[in-house]
Scaffold this active site. Structure first.
Site, PDB file in Angstrom:
ATOM      1  N   CYS A 157       0.838  -1.197   0.000  1.00  0.00           N
ATOM      2  CA  CYS A 157       0.000   0.000   0.000  1.00  0.00           C
ATOM      3  C   CYS A 157       0.877   1.254   0.000  1.00  0.00           C
ATOM      4  O   CYS A 157       0.657   2.186  -0.776  1.00  0.00           O
ATOM      5  CB  CYS A 157      -0.915  -0.006   1.222  1.00  0.00           C
ATOM      6  SG  CYS A 157      -2.127   1.340   1.256  1.00  0.00           S
ATOM      7  N   CYS A 193      -3.645   3.792   9.533  1.00  0.00           N
ATOM      8  CA  CYS A 193      -2.383   3.243  10.057  1.00  0.00           C
ATOM      9  C   CYS A 193      -1.750   4.126  11.121  1.00  0.00           C
ATOM     10  O   CYS A 193      -0.546   4.039  11.389  1.00  0.00           O
ATOM     11  CB  CYS A 193      -1.399   3.011   8.904  1.00  0.00           C
ATOM     12  SG  CYS A 193      -2.022   1.885   7.635  1.00  0.00           S
ATOM     13  N   CYS A 249       7.769   3.771   5.678  1.00  0.00           N
ATOM     14  CA  CYS A 249       6.853   3.542   4.555  1.00  0.00           C
ATOM     15  C   CYS A 249       7.581   3.127   3.282  1.00  0.00           C
ATOM     16  O   CYS A 249       6.945   2.681   2.330  1.00  0.00           O
ATOM     17  CB  CYS A 249       6.036   4.796   4.289  1.00  0.00           C
ATOM     18  SG  CYS A 249       7.023   6.228   3.789  1.00  0.00           S
TER      19      CYS A 249
END
Length: 219
Positions: free
Chosen positions: A102, A187, A210
């Site tokens: 993602c 998140c 990330c």
């Protein structure tokens, strides 16, 4: 680096004809770099990586800060992959089952494409934020023959606070509610007293980055 050193480095890049940009999450601590850049050159592109999952408070705060600091070149960067294609084999959105992928689709891949059109990525990472960031250097190679410039690398929570106080910088509206590291809404959780700041992101998923500061660094 202090203000004059940052200004000198940016002016040197510009004198060499290099195309610069910065990315910002518009968290409270991120505003220090934005404010410094606004004092040096308010036309440097400010890239907001719009994943489509941000808190509405973050988007509203972004617009308020851009106006307050007189920043003239905000870029809303989005993934080329539509949300209906960002699902796993069982039809669940990827942030529920594969947060790494993602993040790749919504953050890393769009910025990687942006690097193709620029020379210098001004990035606000600090060495005190994580082990990954502590290992970084002020200037570091990035993909596509670009350079990551980390002017805040030797700053810490105390120097950030002192700058915020000196220039009366605004604070993200969710910070007073216990959110200290604010990313995508699904998140992000509030910080518990025993947590380190970044542990409130991707809670329980053994993940604190990330990919922007791991994948987009040349080895």
């Amino acid at each position: 680096m202090n203000f004059e050193e940052i200004k000198s480095a940016i002016e040197n890049y510009k004198s060499e004809g290099k195309k610069l940009f910065t990315t910002s999450s518009f968290q409270s601590h991120s505003l220090v770099l934005l404010h410094i850049l606004s004092r040096i050159d308010n036309s440097i592109p400010i890239v907001f990586i719009n994943t489509g999952y941000h808190f509405p408070e973050t988007v509203a705060f972004r617009d308020k800060v851009v106006e307050k600091f007189g920043l003239t070149n905000l870029i809303d960067l989005r993934s080329d992959v539509p949300k209906f294609m960002q699902r796993d084999s069982e039809g669940r959105l990827l942030f529920t089952s594969d947060p790494d992928h993602c993040c790749y689709l919504n953050k890393t891949q769009p910025v990687d494409s942006l690097l193709l059109r620029h020379d210098v990525w001004i990035n606000g990472v600090r060495a005190d934020q994580s082990a990954v960031r502590k290992a970084m250097k002020v200037e570091q190679p990035a993909p596509h023959n670009t350079v990551r410039f980390h002017p805040m690398l030797d700053w810490n929570a105390k120097t950030i606070y002192q700058y915020q106080k000196e220039y009366d910088l605004p604070k993200h509206p969710l910070e007073s509610n216990g959110y200290l590291s604010i990313g995508c809404e699904p998140c992000t959780r509030k910080v518990d007293p025993e947590m380190m700041e970044r542990e409130a992101r991707w809670y329980g998923m053994n993940k604190t980055e990330c990919g922007l500061h791991t994948d987009l660094v040349s080895k």
